[in-house]
Structures are given as structure tokens and as C-alpha cells.
Enzyme design. Structure first.
Site, PDB file in Angstrom:
ATOM      1  N   TYR A 132       0.698  -1.071   0.082  1.00  0.00           N
ATOM      2  CA  TYR A 132      -0.184   0.030  -0.056  1.00  0.00           C
ATOM      3  C   TYR A 132       1.175   1.088  -0.019  1.00  0.00           C
ATOM      4  CZ  TYR A 132      -4.037   3.208   0.487  1.00  0.00           C
ATOM      5  OH  TYR A 132      -4.792   3.999   0.561  1.00  0.00           O
ATOM      6  N   GLN A 193     -10.689   0.025   0.264  1.00  0.00           N
ATOM      7  CA  GLN A 193     -11.233  -0.712  -0.874  1.00  0.00           C
ATOM      8  C   GLN A 193      -9.809  -1.478  -1.614  1.00  0.00           C
ATOM      9  OE1 GLN A 193     -11.892   2.435  -0.502  1.00  0.00           O
ATOM     10  NE2 GLN A 193     -11.344   3.963  -1.968  1.00  0.00           N
ATOM     11  N   ASN A 216      -3.796   5.391   6.007  1.00  0.00           N
ATOM     12  CA  ASN A 216      -4.564   6.253   7.107  1.00  0.00           C
ATOM     13  C   ASN A 216      -5.425   5.230   7.980  1.00  0.00           C
ATOM     14  OD1 ASN A 216      -6.723   5.410   5.511  1.00  0.00           O
ATOM     15  ND2 ASN A 216      -6.934   7.507   4.454  1.00  0.00           N
ATOM     16  N   SER A 239       5.421   8.231  14.284  1.00  0.00           N
ATOM     17  CA  SER A 239       6.836   8.101  14.235  1.00  0.00           C
ATOM     18  C   SER A 239       7.708   8.917  15.120  1.00  0.00           C
ATOM     19  CB  SER A 239       7.250   8.583  12.780  1.00  0.00           C
ATOM     20  OG  SER A 239       8.796   8.421  12.417  1.00  0.00           O
ATOM     21  N   GLN A 261      12.460  14.650  12.032  1.00  0.00           N
ATOM     22  CA  GLN A 261      11.335  13.826  12.703  1.00  0.00           C
ATOM     23  C   GLN A 261       9.962  14.468  12.848  1.00  0.00           C
ATOM     24  OE1 GLN A 261      11.936  10.425  13.103  1.00  0.00           O
ATOM     25  NE2 GLN A 261       9.911  10.315  13.133  1.00  0.00           N
ATOM     26  N   HIS A 264       7.486  15.321   9.809  1.00  0.00           N
ATOM     27  CA  HIS A 264       6.810  14.323   9.287  1.00  0.00           C
ATOM     28  C   HIS A 264       5.411  14.539   9.581  1.00  0.00           C
ATOM     29  CE1 HIS A 264       9.219  11.385   7.173  1.00  0.00           C
ATOM     30  NE2 HIS A 264      10.052  11.179   8.293  1.00  0.00           N
ATOM     31  N   GLU A 329      11.567   4.098  17.718  1.00  0.00           N
ATOM     32  CA  GLU A 329      11.774   3.745  16.127  1.00  0.00           C
ATOM     33  C   GLU A 329      12.959   4.071  15.664  1.00  0.00           C
ATOM     34  OE1 GLU A 329       9.390   5.996  13.451  1.00  0.00           O
ATOM     35  OE2 GLU A 329       9.486   4.828  12.013  1.00  0.00           O
ATOM     36  N   HIS A 330      13.537   5.335  15.817  1.00  0.00           N
ATOM     37  CA  HIS A 330      14.983   5.420  15.563  1.00  0.00           C
ATOM     38  C   HIS A 330      15.801   6.048  16.841  1.00  0.00           C
ATOM     39  CE1 HIS A 330      12.152   6.997  12.013  1.00  0.00           C
ATOM     40  NE2 HIS A 330      12.948   6.372  11.420  1.00  0.00           N
ATOM     41  N   ASP A 363      17.062   7.066   6.298  1.00  0.00           N
ATOM     42  CA  ASP A 363      15.721   7.057   5.476  1.00  0.00           C
ATOM     43  C   ASP A 363      15.980   6.905   4.007  1.00  0.00           C
ATOM     44  OD1 ASP A 363      14.301   7.699   7.681  1.00  0.00           O
ATOM     45  OD2 ASP A 363      14.402   9.972   7.512  1.00  0.00           O
ATOM     46  N   GLU A 417      -3.149 -36.941  26.443  1.00  0.00           N
ATOM     47  CA  GLU A 417      -4.072 -35.972  26.360  1.00  0.00           C
ATOM     48  C   GLU A 417      -5.421 -36.283  25.429  1.00  0.00           C
ATOM     49  OE1 GLU A 417      -1.804 -33.630  23.159  1.00  0.00           O
ATOM     50  OE2 GLU A 417      -0.452 -32.698  24.683  1.00  0.00           O
ATOM     51  N   HIS A 422      -4.292 -40.041  17.561  1.00  0.00           N
ATOM     52  CA  HIS A 422      -2.802 -39.937  17.321  1.00  0.00           C
ATOM     53  C   HIS A 422      -1.891 -40.873  17.921  1.00  0.00           C
ATOM     54  CE1 HIS A 422      -4.323 -35.610  17.108  1.00  0.00           C
ATOM     55  NE2 HIS A 422      -3.146 -35.208  16.882  1.00  0.00           N
TER      56      HIS A 422
END
Lengths: 432, 432
Positions: A132, A193, A216, A239, A261, A264, A329-330, A363, A417, A422
Site C-alpha cells: 500500500y 477498497q 491512514n 513516528s 522527525q 513528518h 523507532e529511531h 531514511d 492428552e 494420534h
């Protein structure tokens, strides 16, 4: 006006204030789940017709006219629209990301144990995967490279991009990056969709087995819903960067990295942890100065003021447990003992070491992946990599002697069991 | 009475019938999501008090009296209740699972490239993980071993089990297996409330960072909801086996293996793919004969009749693409060219090779993991392993020369993406 948060680890209310920083709710949780459920059902029921109608409604684009799939001619035209300097930079990024991820390819293992049992596993690529790619201003060609290259390195046969084209706008950089990365198919559809089409397929879009990439709230909710039907990567959150620095760091550089940062997203988070009060003051001042000249100051400013923080610690040893709790994250480390400090950090998505490694290098052109665990998920998750596009099949083979050695224990456990079939499937072979 | 499905790949309607087999809806989707949402909110809001109330309601147990955590004394008492034969079998299983998973521990990698950039990654264990263990008849000690051992091999500091004890019943085998596997904490709570407690923590149960293990519809819905706050493994669906066999196979063995799968669950699926009409007939007869004497025939019978199938193919080459489309959790191959055939299969969770390797060996004592991707998810997912309990941190370090080499491309891409603060964080270091 609100300002950034400043904490001192020596103050008596530090633990309380640090916890507040950890639990700051940065995500606006939109309740879109019902709408997403209806969209998925529509795409499953009506296929392409649903994609056409929903894209007309949300993106104001008539796909019946333009076609769902981006054509070879459009990709060629996009190449013409990209300046050579940018194209060469994308090629450098592509080559470095490729080289890095080639090293992630896992090896099969097979062995025979002391009982004569042959054991092992084999890795194979997921056949078809979907990426995506957000549309509009957040359509980043670097993210196309970072998502697609691990898939092509893994050996996926179909690497498919879906990207919305609101009002018909499609960033040529995205098409060029897709071409460089070896993407096989590109469809101009987005939102829930697109996720539904990838998961269940339509006449025009064959289904894939895994869907990755950021989006999103609708995209995130759709991925959560189709999980199980297909694999998904993590649900991306806002982030963040943590910079650990001592007095050796250049405050202008640190400020620039915090703002890289912050630009963003207004809910991005930038945190400096330092043992130097002087550096803290100088960075705070530099941030304000640089902000004033920054094109995206309307985003970076609120991010810094609402979620930014400077944390003073008595020494950088004290930074280690705080960083692990933040699980950023960073993580940048600009300090005299940086390498040693880095080895002591456990929970971080990626570490950028030393004064010459701004996170922006990672990045784009460092080679490592920039799709990293956000919102404290580095406690349990890794950045995107080749393994995300492969799966492991285990293999087991006994001969008669090995079965004779292992069988009785399997019979005992099956009976314990209450799974007699089995036990019997083993026991009847022991008699033979 | 309905009987199993029999297909012949040479018949004209085979493709249609095979598709129906693939898309057979085996899961009863219960709409429990709203109830689960309320339970999670209750546990987040009231912590232990909510756990006490919900356990009283669902399991008819007063945890205020018995305590949430299972004690050392209870574990010692459980050992006394387990026959030595079963205990020794569990120990053998533990040792073999341990040895297998030790080989899955990933290696760190660090290197310096031609530009002088230092790159690499480091693997670390997730600190705290939770294992959901179903209660009642589905409380399998083998599953405790299979879920817990990869976590202890990975090096997780806290391996926590939650297990419901309806009417106070707790299977001693579960406690003994947990002890053998090195589990650190066991809490007698189940359902969505247990998942919520693991994800968010209460006064008695410290939160974990990842939750694995199978459960009912409530548990599955809760895992889906807390995903992001913590990591989760796959959402487990109904289980299946495909046996590919030629005329060399013993029909009694094949029938027993099909029934070992079928006895798990009325929605389990057992499929034989063979090029031998004689074997097909003999297996079908043997299944009926063995069923009549099987304790769990009330489960295995409906599973075989409703979802079982025998697929006749002209030769075993034709089985390969069918198996990949089925992407079975378990694949047995009992055929003359079995090894060569196995190498051509791509989408399967685990492969059991040859006449002496009934799948039940892999369930218990083979050493490989029996937590495998169900319901066709072997297309994109792997069995549980050590990597599921670790995460990777990438590391990047440039010196001044490496930054000089890479920086201009990063600046170009930052500018092309409209992220000027990214570009500036690099550009200002290039001047210095």
C-alpha cells in the site's frame, strides 16, 4: 503558548513525568471500523464495480475511463518527468537497499540427529504480495523502495502496488521508484477498497497473500480486518526519534535531526536525552531558530511543542533504561562512548551512530530499511526485511529405527492428552 | 448421510469441485467483537477487580480466594499427579524441541561497505511474552512446550502463561509441561480478560510485549484488538492435513493419519491425494472401520464426512500444484519418490516424509514446532519459532568520508519528497 517538555532525571517527580511522556496519546483513534467493514463487503461482493464506484466517491476519479492498472506508457512518461539528479539518487538508494537486504536472505538447514531422525526447514518466498502506497503529499518514493525491494530480494513473483490518485494526481517519483524496485503491477486505487481488492481479488486485481505498507485510519482498520485471510505487516503508528547526546555533539546538528522527525507529522515525537545542561539549552534555542526558517514549520512546530522533550540525565548510563522504555523507532547516539552505549540498548528499531550519521541518511541511502516499528513497538517488532516476505516449512523424516525410538513417547503423550487416534497412528506402525 | 468428498482430477468438473473444497467455510464466525471490546475496557479500567468478577462469571471460580497466580506448591503437587511414563515422555519431548529450536537462533551481522559505512543488525529477545493456554479438554501439555520453549530459547526474561480453570479444574499436565519448559509465571485466568491483562497489565499481572497461543473466538477477537499495543502470533483457524500417497502406502496407516487430524475438531480437515484408485478405496474403507472403534468418533466422524476428501490424480506430479493451492498446515508424503516430491512443494506448514513419519510424531516428539499456519495461511506464514520471540535492531554508522559520499543523494531525495528538514540535517553536516 505550549512549549516542549523538559525533564530532569534528578528531580523528585521525574518518574511520574517520564511515565506521562511514555503514555502520551499521540494517535487520534478514528472510529472507522464499521465504514471499513461495509467497504470490504462491497468489494468482495461486487469486485471491480465496487472499486470504480468507491474511487469515484473518495478520489473523484473515473477508473472506468482511465483504467485501474497503470500502463507501461505512463511509467515511461513518469521517468521523463523526474530530474536526472533525483533519478540518480533513487538509483543509488535502490542499489544500497538491495545490497543490504541481500544479506538478510535466510539459509535452509537440514541435519540428522543421533536417533537417525532427519530434521530441518526450508525457506520459500510468498508468491504474491501487495504494497500500500499512500497518495497525495505522503507518496514517498523512498518508501516504495523500502517496501518493494525486500519483496523482490525474497523472490516474490508478484509484487503489486496500490496507490490512490486523488483527483487523478499520481506522483511520477512513485512510478519511477516502483520501476527501479522491480514492482510488477501498479493499480490506482487506495483506501480500504484497495486493501479488500488485494486480500480477496477482483476481476482486474488477482489476490495477494500478504499486504504491507503504511496508510491512514481506514487502511489500518482494513488491514486489521483482513488479517488471517492474508498476512499483514505491523499497523503503523506515529513516528519518533530519540537522540542521546553528550557535550561533544553539535547542537545545530541535534536540533536539525529533531526537526527532521518533527516535520513528518504533527504527532511525530522528537526527544533529546543528554547529560549536558549546556547542550540542552543550545539545542532548545537552535530548534526555535531553525523552525522559523523551515518550510514545514506548521507541522514541525506543533510536533515539537506538543510532543517534543529534552530529558536531562546525570550521566549517559542513566539514558540506557530510559531509551529502552521509550523503545524508539529511531535512535541517534552522538556521544564519546557511542559505540559502547549502543551495544547496551535493547529496544530500538534502528540505531544511527556518531556525528556523521543523521537519521535522514538511513531514511534514504544508508541501505537499511526505513520501515521501522513505531509507537514503542520496537519492544516486540523489527523493521521490515526479507523475512517478512518469506515463510519457513519444517521437514521431518523418521526411518523405522527412529520411529521405534520415538514412538512410545508419542503414544504416551497422545493417550495422556486423550487423543487416541494420534496414539494409534503411531502404535500401529510400531507393531509392523 | 453425508459422506466424504471424492474428486477425480481427470473429470471435467474437477476445477470447480476443487475450488469448492478450497473455499469450504470451516470456521463458525461468532460475532463476539462488541463483547470483547467491553471486557478489554473493563480490565483496563478496573484491573484485578475486573479479572475476579469476569472469572467468577465465566469460569465459576472465586480468584479472590484461590489467588490469581498458580503457586510453587501447586506445581509440585501436579508433578505428583502425573504418571512417570507421561513425565518421561514430556521430558523427551522437551529435550528434542529444545535441541531443534536452539538451531533457529539467528546470528547478528555487521560489515563495512566499500564507502566505509558500517552496517548491520543485532537480534535481541522480547523481554516479556504471554502464552494463552486453553482450559478444559483442549489444555494440551504438548502445546505448552511448543509455545514456551521457543521463547525461553530466544532468551525472554518473563514467559507468562494464562490458562482458564473452569470450575476450578486445572490439568496437572499443563503445570508440569510449563515447569519443564521454563515458564516463569502462571495465572488462572482465560478468555478476552486474560488477553487484556497481558496486554495492559493489572496490579497482579505485569504487562507483556507479545501474546501467542490458540484460543476460542473471544481470545482471537481480543488478540486482534490488542494487536499494536502488543505483538501477536497468527489468529489460529481450524487445523488440516493433506496426505499425498501412492500405491506403496499402507492404507491402514494413511487412514489412521487422516483420523488423527479429524479427531481434533469437527471442523478439522483431512485430505488424501493419490494416483492409486485402489489405495483410495482401501483408505476410505479403513477410515470407516477405524472410526467405529475410535473414542473420539463423535468428533472425527463429522470432520471426515463434512470436510474430508480423497482426490484422485493421474500421477503425483499433478499433486504438486493442488497441494500448494491447499497450502496445508500438515503435509504427509508417503510415496516412492517422496523426497523429490517434497522439494517441489512450496506452500505447506510442515512436511512429514515417508511411511515411518506419522504426523503425530511431529505433534509430540519430532522436535519441530507443532504450532503451524492453519486454514491456508501457509501461503504467507511460518510455524512458531525462535524468531517470533526476538526482534532485530539495525545499526548504521557513517564517518565523515562516507557521509560526504552518500549525503548529496540524501539531500536530493529529501528535497524531492518535500522534506526540507531531512535534507538540511544532512546538508549542514556536509559543509562542516
Amino acid at each position: 503558548m505550549q512549549t516542549y517538555t523538559r525533564l530532569d532525571a534528578r528531580s523528585s517527580d521525574f518518574e511520574h513525568a517520564f511515565r506521562a511522556l511514555l503514555s502520551a496519546k499521540r494517535e487520534v483513534s478514528q472510529d472507522v471500523d464499521d465504514a471499513v467493514g461495509a467497504i470490504i463487503a462491497d468489494v468482495r461482493g461486487r469486485g471491480d464495480a465496487a472499486l470504480f464506484d468507491l474511487t469515484q466517491r473518495f478520489d473523484r476519479v473515473d477508473l472506468r475511463a482511465s483504467g485501474l492498472r497503470v500502463t507501461r506508457d505512463e511509467i515511461a512518461a513518469a521517468r521523463g518527468a523526474v530530474p536526472d539528479r533525483t533519478f540518480e539518487a533513487l538509483k543509488l538508494a535502490r542499489d544500497r537497499i538491495l545490497a543490504f537486504h541481500e544479506r538478510q536472505k535466510p539459509a535452509d538447514q537440514f541435519w540428522t540427529d543421533a536417533l537417525g531422525v532427519e530434521l530441518g526447514w526450508r525457506w520459500t518466498a510468498i508468491r504474491a504480495v501487495g504494497l500500500y502506497v499512500p497518495g497525495g503529499t505522503a507518496a514517498y518514493p523512498s518508501s516504495v523502495l523500502m517496501n518493494a525491494i525486500p519483496a523482490t530480494v525474497a523472490g516474490c513473483e508478484r509484487v503489486v502496488i496500490v496507490v490512490p490518485t486523488p483527483d487523478g494526481v499520481l506522483n511520477p517519483l512513485v512510478l519511477v521508484a516502483a520501476e527501479l524496485a522491480g514492482v510488477d503491477e501498479i493499480y490506482r486505487v487506495g483506501g480500504a477498497q484497495a486493501v479488500a481488492a488485494l486480500a480477496y481479488g477482483t476481476d482486474s486485481i488477482a489476490p495477494v497473500s500478504k499486504i504491507v505498507g503504511p496508510g491512514n485510519a481506514y487502511v489500518a482498520a482494513a488491514k486489521r480486518r483482513v488479517f488471517g485471510q492474508v498476512g499483514i505487516d505491523m499497523i503503523a503508528g506515529p513516528s519518533e526519534v530519540v537522540v542521546v547526546a553528550d557535550s561533544s555533539a553539535d547542537p545545530e546538528h541535534v536540533a536539525a535531526d529533531l526537526l527532521a522527525q518533527a516535520e513528518h507529522d504533527a504527532v511525530a515525537q522528537s526527544i533529546l536525552v543528554t547529560d549536558s545542561g549546556d547542550l540542552a539549552d543550545a539545542v532548545a534555542a537552535a530548534v526555535e531558530r531553525q523552525l522559523a526558517a523551515l518550510p514545514r514549520r506548521a507541522i514541525a512546530g506543533p510536533s515539537w511543542r506538543d510532543y517534543g522533550a529534552i530529558v536531562l540525565v546525570p550521566d549517559l548510563d542513566a539514558a540506557v533504561p530510559l531509551v529502552d522504555r521509550l523503545a524508539p523507532e529511531h535512535l541517534e547516539i552522538i556521544a564519546r562512548d557511542g559505540d559502547a552505549l549502543a551495544r547496551r540498548i535493547r529496544d530500538a528499531g534502528a540505531i544511527f551512530l556518531g556525528p556523521h550519521t543523521p537519521e535522514a541518511i538511513g531514511d534514504y541511502v544508508g541501505g537499511s530499511n526505513h520501515v521501522l516499528p513505531t509507537a514503542r513497538s520496537a519492544r516486540f517488532a523489527s523493521g521490515l526485511g526479507v523475512l517478512d516476505f518469506m515463510k519457513r516449512t519444517s521437514v521431518l523424516k523418521c526411518d523405522a529405527a527412529a520411529l521405534a525410538a520415538l514412538g512410545p513417547a508419542a503414544v504416551a503423550l497422545g493417550e495422556a492428552e486423550g487423543l487416541d487416534a494420534h496414539a494409534r497412528s503411531v502404535a500401529m506402525r510400531l507393531k509392523g
